[in-house]
Design an enzyme around this catalytic site. Structure first.
Site, short mmCIF file in Angstrom:
data_model
loop_
_atom_site.label_atom_id
_atom_site.label_comp_id
_atom_site.label_asym_id
_atom_site.label_seq_id
_atom_site.Cartn_x
_atom_site.Cartn_y
_atom_site.Cartn_z
CG ASP A 171 -3.82 -0.13 10.04
OD1 ASP A 171 -2.77 -0.50 10.60
OD2 ASP A 171 -3.85 0.79 9.21
CB CYS A 207 -0.90 -0.01 1.23
SG CYS A 207 -2.31 1.11 1.09
#
Length: 224
Positions: free
Chosen positions: A140, A9
């Site tokens: 996360d 990412c």
């Protein structure tokens, strides 16, 4: 045994992306939220053109990372950049996620920020409302500024309840937060998540991807 799915990412550089073109990566993420890794829709469109030239037999899916967008913003973004997945990192409601799925030809991943000081029941209580509204779940580390993307790990012993929920829904579970080539093998060996998501752990400095670190991470995850 199925190979762990890999998402990298925060890509910003065409040159770095081209240098990754022979690597077995499954998802590439582009950040449209407030971040040092932010790209514009126009930049993302150029990067996605590179993705379509991938040389491993399977083109990675293009993922757009957003925080609390509205539908008009999403529509404008998708007209410019041909994303495959929209990853929502804010307080997007189940209804909003459902509307995105119904209105646009994309999959919807919902990110959940893990706060260790909350009880398991409290953390999981709101998940059931997302059943049938999302195509993937990502865990996360909670960050008070950005919501995620802190580069820090969370307590991995909190993973199993989310893993069971995702399995019950028939959707993949991705783990993010502070992963790098030193710790990802332990995560995979201990918890066997469907997928892992890395950003800062493959950077030479904040926002700058390092192809050597990317390659080392891929080797740990894919074994090649």
């Amino acid at each position: 045994m199925m190979s762990t799915v890999l998402k990298i990412c925060g890509l910003q550089s065409v040159e770095v992306l081209k240098s990754m073109i022979n690597l077995p990566v499954d998802y590439i993420g582009f950040v449209f939220a407030k971040s040092r890794r932010n790209v514009s829709p126009k930049q993302a469109a150029l990067l996605i053109q590179v993705l379509r030239q991938w040389d491993t037999g399977k083109t990675p899916a293009a993922v757009g990372v957003l925080v609390n967008p509205d539908l008009n913003e999403l529509e404008e973004l998708l007209q410019e950049a041909a994303l495959d997945v929209v990853q929502l990192h804010g307080q997007e409601s189940p209804q909003f996620c459902r509307e995105v799925k119904e209105r646009f030809p994309v999959s919807v991943f919902k990110a959940v920020s893990i706060e260790s000081d909350r009880s398991e029941a409290d953390r999981l209580s709101s998940l059931d409302a997302y059943a049938g509204c999302i195509d993937g779940l990502l865990l996360d580390t909670y960050d008070p500024v950005y919501g995620g993307g802190s580069g820090k790990t969370f307590a991995w012993d909190l993973i199993p309840p989310y893993q069971r929920w995702a399995s019950q829904q028939g959707i993949p579970l991705f783990i993010a937060g502070g992963l790098d080539s030193d710790n990802v093998s332990h995560l995979i060996g201990q918890y066997a998540p469907y997928g892992v998501d890395v950003s800062s752990g493959v950077e030479s400095e904040p926002g700058v991807k390092d192809i050597n670190k990317v390659t080392a991470f891929v080797e740990r995850v894919k074994g090649k």
